[in-house]
Each structure stands twice: as structure tokens, then as C-alpha cells.
Design a protein around this motif. Structure first.
Motif, short mmCIF file in Angstrom:
data_model
loop_
_atom_site.label_atom_id
_atom_site.label_comp_id
_atom_site.label_asym_id
_atom_site.label_seq_id
_atom_site.Cartn_x
_atom_site.Cartn_y
_atom_site.Cartn_z
N ILE A 232 50.20 51.62 76.03
CA ILE A 232 48.90 51.78 75.37
C ILE A 232 49.06 52.14 73.89
N ILE A 233 50.02 53.01 73.57
CA ILE A 233 50.23 53.41 72.17
C ILE A 233 50.62 52.20 71.33
N LYS A 234 51.56 51.41 71.82
CA LYS A 234 52.01 50.23 71.09
C LYS A 234 50.90 49.17 71.06
N LEU A 235 50.12 49.09 72.15
CA LEU A 235 49.05 48.12 72.24
C LEU A 235 48.04 48.29 71.11
N PHE A 236 47.69 49.54 70.81
CA PHE A 236 46.65 49.81 69.82
C PHE A 236 47.13 49.62 68.37
N THR A 237 48.42 49.40 68.19
CA THR A 237 48.93 49.23 66.82
C THR A 237 49.64 47.89 66.61
N LYS A 238 49.98 47.22 67.70
CA LYS A 238 50.81 46.01 67.58
C LYS A 238 50.01 44.79 67.15
N ASN A 239 48.91 44.52 67.82
CA ASN A 239 48.16 43.30 67.56
C ASN A 239 46.69 43.64 67.36
N LEU A 240 46.29 43.74 66.10
CA LEU A 240 44.92 44.14 65.79
C LEU A 240 43.90 43.06 66.17
N ARG A 241 44.35 41.85 66.42
CA ARG A 241 43.41 40.79 66.78
C ARG A 241 42.77 41.05 68.15
N THR A 242 43.44 41.82 69.00
CA THR A 242 42.83 42.16 70.29
C THR A 242 41.51 42.90 70.08
N TYR A 243 41.42 43.68 68.99
CA TYR A 243 40.17 44.38 68.68
C TYR A 243 39.07 43.38 68.36
N TYR A 244 39.44 42.32 67.64
CA TYR A 244 38.47 41.30 67.25
C TYR A 244 37.90 40.61 68.48
N ILE A 245 38.77 40.23 69.41
CA ILE A 245 38.32 39.55 70.63
C ILE A 245 37.47 40.50 71.48
N ALA A 246 37.92 41.76 71.57
CA ALA A 246 37.14 42.76 72.32
C ALA A 246 35.78 42.98 71.67
N PHE A 247 35.72 42.94 70.33
CA PHE A 247 34.46 43.12 69.61
C PHE A 247 33.48 41.98 69.94
N ILE A 248 34.00 40.76 70.02
CA ILE A 248 33.16 39.63 70.40
C ILE A 248 32.64 39.81 71.81
N ARG A 249 33.54 40.19 72.72
CA ARG A 249 33.18 40.33 74.14
C ARG A 249 32.22 41.49 74.38
N LEU A 250 32.42 42.61 73.71
CA LEU A 250 31.68 43.84 74.01
C LEU A 250 30.47 44.09 73.13
N ILE A 251 30.45 43.52 71.93
CA ILE A 251 29.36 43.81 70.99
C ILE A 251 28.55 42.57 70.62
N ILE A 252 29.21 41.55 70.09
CA ILE A 252 28.48 40.41 69.53
C ILE A 252 27.72 39.64 70.62
N ILE A 253 28.43 39.21 71.66
CA ILE A 253 27.77 38.44 72.73
C ILE A 253 26.67 39.25 73.42
N PRO A 254 26.95 40.50 73.86
CA PRO A 254 25.88 41.28 74.49
C PRO A 254 24.68 41.52 73.57
N PHE A 255 24.95 41.76 72.27
CA PHE A 255 23.84 42.06 71.35
C PHE A 255 22.95 40.84 71.15
N VAL A 256 23.55 39.66 71.01
CA VAL A 256 22.76 38.44 70.87
C VAL A 256 21.91 38.21 72.12
N LEU A 257 22.51 38.40 73.29
CA LEU A 257 21.78 38.21 74.55
C LEU A 257 20.71 39.28 74.73
#
Length: 326
Positions: A232-257
Motif C-alpha cells: 500500500i505504501i509503494k502503491l500510493f507513490t509509485k503510479n499517480l495515474r491510478t489516482y486519475y482513474i479512481a477519480f473518474i470512477r469515484l467522482i466524475i462519473i457519479p457526479f454526472v449521473l
């Protein structure tokens, strides 16, 4: 207490079970083989029973109407998710390189575009959606969730297969075989029992209800074990693009809907269930699809982990916004 307040409480409970799942994996109390068996039990026994039990209720046209509306909303949810993901996740990614103080921008091929799109479109209805809805609305809420599960299965075994493998590998026979699952079988049988008002004996219903109660702890333990496999420690610092995909899944799509659904003159429970389904973290089946179609399954699991952890904050936020706008 408001629905968002109840959600915060229930997600806190769920998060504690997830932590216990992580501990179980780290201490070898649950290994990969055990987790695989727990997943099979959940998907082939517990989930179908939860769904079937939700249909054991008195028939009313209001419930049937709500179920049909839920089907329509789920179709819209998946179509909107596909449009947003294809718009925001491109086959070419911008890459910024700094050499000797000089910054240049270029576009490189996004080799994980299929994984990212799949993980942003499809949400974790069975593992996260059912427990949350069941904790707030009980079996009537799960009754409406079955519509989302039906549409999810249809979309992921058609569009999902096309996305991950290409249309040339899409075989109608294979799709039909995948759609004939214990979950879909439970929905069909449950719906027939509901329409024709066939009730199982009380002793059978109580036994099934006990098994249905296993859904939340099983699902969250499995999620915890899956998260426990990652650093988990390495996960949160290794690939910041995972945050972008999670942001789409958790914020953008739900907010539009949310903006689409909140104004509809429909049953409030149907509306909130649809919003919770749209707000759920990325589907656990994403990593399985990545393995099946020789994509980056490690990356898929990382997106699953990040979105699952952050949904603890985002789901109550989305539902709270819905309450304020209602």
C-alpha cells in the motif's frame, strides 16, 4: 439520521472488516487459495441467495415499476460511463520530460488504455454495492440492485469483452454461457416467484436469510485480502495515474449521473440506489478480465485497491450532494 450519515457509519463498519481481511492475509490466516474459495462461495451461493430472498415479498405494481426504472437507469449509467471513460482516457498519453532544465511535451501510446477504461466504467456492485444498499434499505433496496447486476453482466460480457480482446474474439455462444450464472439464475427465479407470489416455507426462508447475512463480511474480507496483496505504501507513490482513474470512477462519473438523476420524479429509494451503484469503486472482475485477456493485471489490481480505499470518503460525499440538491 440522513442517508449520507448512515452511509458513513456503514462504510466505517465495512472498512473495519476490510482491515481485518488485510490482517488475515498478512498473518497467513487467509491465503490466496482460501480467498479464491471464499470468492466462489460468495459469487455462486451467497450473492444469489441475497438476491432471491429480496424477491420474497408481496407483489405490488410500485415495486415492479421501480425495478423497471432501475433497469433503465442502469443502462444509462453504463452508457454514460463508457462515454466519459472514452473521452477522458485516450490511446495517446501526454508525457512531460525535463532534461537539463528544458521541458518538452510529447504523446506516447497508452498501453494500458483497455484496463483503465474497463476499471473506470464498471463498478463493484456485488462486493460493495449490495452490502451498502442492504445496510441502508434492507432487502427492498437489494431488490432494485438486481436490475443493476443484470445490466452490468450484459454490458461487461459484451462491451467489456470487445474492449479487452477486440470484436473479432467476441463469440455469441461464450457470451450466453457467461450470462447464465447463478446470479442471473437467481434474478430470473426470484422475479418469477415475485410475480406469481410463490413463497418458500418460513423455515426455508429463515435458513436462506442466515446465509444471506454472510454477504457483507465475506465480501469485505475478500476485498481486504485483495488489498493486502499489494504494497500500500509503494502503491500510493509509485503510479499517480491510478489516482486519475479512481477519480473518474469515484467522482466524475457519479457526479454526472447524480446531476442527471436527482431531478427525476421517481421513487426516492430507486434514485439513491442508482446513485450508490454509480458511486461504487471499480469492479473486482477488472483484474480477472486483465488476466484472461493478457493485460496488465497488476495495474488493474492497483486501481481496484485505490478506488476501494477512497470510496470510503467519496460515496458519502456523492450521496450528501444528492441530499442537498434534492
Amino acid at each position: 439520521m440522513s442517508i449520507s450519515g448512515i452511509l458513513i457509519y456503514q462504510i466505517a463498519v465495512i472498512f473495519i472488516i476490510i482491515i481485518i481481511g488485510v490482517i488475515c492475509y498478512k498473518t497467513n490466516l487467509i491465503d490466496d487459495a482460501t480467498n479464491s474459495k471464499l470468492s466462489n462461495i460468495l459469487l455462486t451461493l451467497v450473492n444469489p441467495i441475497v438476491i432471491f430472498v429480496s424477491y420474497q415479498r408481496d407483489f405490488s405494481y410500485d415495486l415492479l415499476e421501480g425495478l423497471l426504472i432501475s433497469l433503465l437507469l442502469s443502462i444509462i449509467t453504463h452508457i454514460v460511463g463508457i462515454i466519459i471513460s472514452y473521452t477522458l482516457i485516450r490511446r495517446k498519453r501526454r508525457k512531460i520530460v525535463t532534461i537539463d532544465g528544458s521541458t518538452t511535451k510529447s504523446y506516447v501510446e497508452n498501453e494500458n488504455v483497455e484496463v483503465e477504461r474497463l476499471q473506470s466504467i464498471y463498478s463493484n456492485l456485488g462486493f460493495m454495492g449490495i452490502p451498502l444498499v442492504n445496510s441502508i434499505f434492507g432487502s427492498e433496496g437489494v431488490f432494485y440492485v438486481t436490475a443493476s447486476i443484470t445490466i452490468f453482466n450484459i454490458f461487461i460480457w459484451t462491451h467489456g469483452v470487445i474492449l479487452m480482446s477486440g470484436a473479432e474474439n467476441l463469440k455469441f455462444k461464450d457470451i450466453i454461457e457467461k450470462l447464465i450464472s447463478p446470479t442471473i439464475f437467481a434474478i430470473i427465479i426470484g422475479l418469477l416467484f415475485f410475480i406469481f407470489q410463490i413463497r418458500v416455507p418460513d423455515v426455508v426462508y429463515e435458513a436462506l436469510d442466515y446465509i444471506a447475512d454472510l454477504n457483507t463480511p465475506f465480501a469485505m474480507l475478500i476485498a481486504g485480502v485483495t488489498i493486502g496483496k499489494t504494497n500500500i505504501i509503494k502503491l500510493f507513490t509509485k503510479n499517480l495515474r491510478t489516482y486519475y482513474i479512481a477519480f473518474i470512477r469515484l467522482i466524475i462519473i457519479p457526479f454526472v449521473l447524480l446531476l442527471l438523476y436527482i431531478w427525476l420524479p421517481i421513487n426516492e429509494m430507486v434514485k439513491i440506489v442508482a446513485i450508490i451503484m454509480a458511486s461504487s469503486p471499480t469492479a473486482a472482475s477488472g483484474a480477472l478480465f486483465a488476466i484472461k485477456f493478457n493485460k496488465n493485471s497488476v495495474y488493474a489490481a492497483e486501481i481496484f485497491t485505490v478506488s476501494t480505499l477512497f470510496c470510503i470518503l467519496t460515496i458519502p460525499l456523492i450521496v450528501k450532494i444528492a441530499e442537498l440538491l434534492a
